[in-house]
Enzyme design. Structure first.
Site, PDB file in Angstrom:
ATOM      1  NE  ARG A  85      -2.464   1.067   3.726  1.00  0.00           N
ATOM      2  CZ  ARG A  85      -3.344   0.976   4.719  1.00  0.00           C
ATOM      3  NH1 ARG A  85      -4.634   0.860   4.448  1.00  0.00           N
ATOM      4  NH2 ARG A  85      -2.942   0.975   5.964  1.00  0.00           N
ATOM      5  NE  ARG A 126      -1.517   4.144   7.198  1.00  0.00           N
ATOM      6  CZ  ARG A 126      -2.724   3.834   7.681  1.00  0.00           C
ATOM      7  NH1 ARG A 126      -3.792   4.014   6.934  1.00  0.00           N
ATOM      8  NH2 ARG A 126      -2.852   3.363   8.894  1.00  0.00           N
TER       9      ARG A 126
END
Ligand code: AMP
Length: 222
Positions: free
Chosen positions: A132, A164
């Site tokens: 991701r 992230r």
């Protein structure tokens, strides 16, 4: 489509909640209230509140209930949420948060239309989280296999697309374990109140969105 909606979206990390909540927010023209996005924006802005939240987030730990509940209460009392509704993403995550939310919505006369559990197996979630990537400005979600069209700048806003801070293997494992221990009991809790629908999170983003919209519209028209 009946405009407006008051929704809670549950689902383990990697289920696609962020992507689907953004799309649902556009579809029903309601604010997407993501507690994770609120915290990430505060971290990016370097506020004192952001610094406190960052300690927990980097370690993959939950931010204490009293901080999260205050943030949600403030956001749901704003004019747009009162008038049109909201899509809650990442909240509630504990029984205490679910109970406070229930009381808050009751007091404000804003009953939920539906709670959706986006279902994904842990191994599929792990695979999605490892690849991701996310826009640090508008939170649009990409992956290494579905990158933005130009050099990791967001197709939506031109922001920088990054991994992230809490998508490290260790933090991912901690977050998934917390989800199993603390958040899955909420599925039964909402089911017992008759407000839960489970939706398969596997499929293209359009397919999953169509399943969700069908479930929401059926409930709103019932
Ligand atoms: P998310 O983007 O929903 O995965 O949230 C990212 C991080 O923000 C989480 O790992 C927590 O540290 C924090 N956070 C977001 N929502 C909550 C919540 N409802 N309760 C506690 N911590 C939260």
């Amino acid at each position: 489509m009946v405009p407006g909606a008051r929704l809670v979206i549950l689902g383990r990390q990697g289920a696609g909640k962020g992507t689907q909540c953004m799309r649902l927010a556009r579809h029903y023209v309601v604010p997407h209230v993501s507690t994770g996005d609120i915290f990430r924006a505060a971290v990016k802005a370097g506020t004192e509140f952001g610094e406190r939240a960052e300690e927990y987030m980097v370690a993959g730990k939950l931010v204490p209930d009293e901080i999260v509940i205050g943030v949600v209460r403030e956001r749901l009392c704003q004019r747009d949420a009162r008038a049109r509704g909201f899509i809650l993403d990442g909240f509630p995550r504990t029984a205490a948060q679910a109970e406070v939310l229930d009381e808050m919505l009751d007091e404000e006369g804003m009953p939920l239309d539906l709670t959706i559990d986006l279902e994904i197996k842990e191994e599929d979630a792990l695979a999605r989280l490892a690849t991701r990537r996310v826009c640090s400005t508008c939170a649009t979600i990409y992956s290494t296999s579905r990158p933005p069209s130009i050099n990791w700048t967001c197709d939506n806003c031109g922001g920088e697309v990054v991994q992230r801070l809490d998508d490290t293997e260790e933090a991912i494992r901690k977050r998934l374990a917390d989800y199993n221990d603390l958040t899955t009991p909420l599925i039964d809790w909402y089911e017992a109140r008759g407000s839960l629908v489970q939706i398969d999170a596997i499929g293209t983003p359009d397919e999953v969105l169509a399943r969700m919209v069908h479930a929401i519209d059926s409930r709103k028209q019932a």
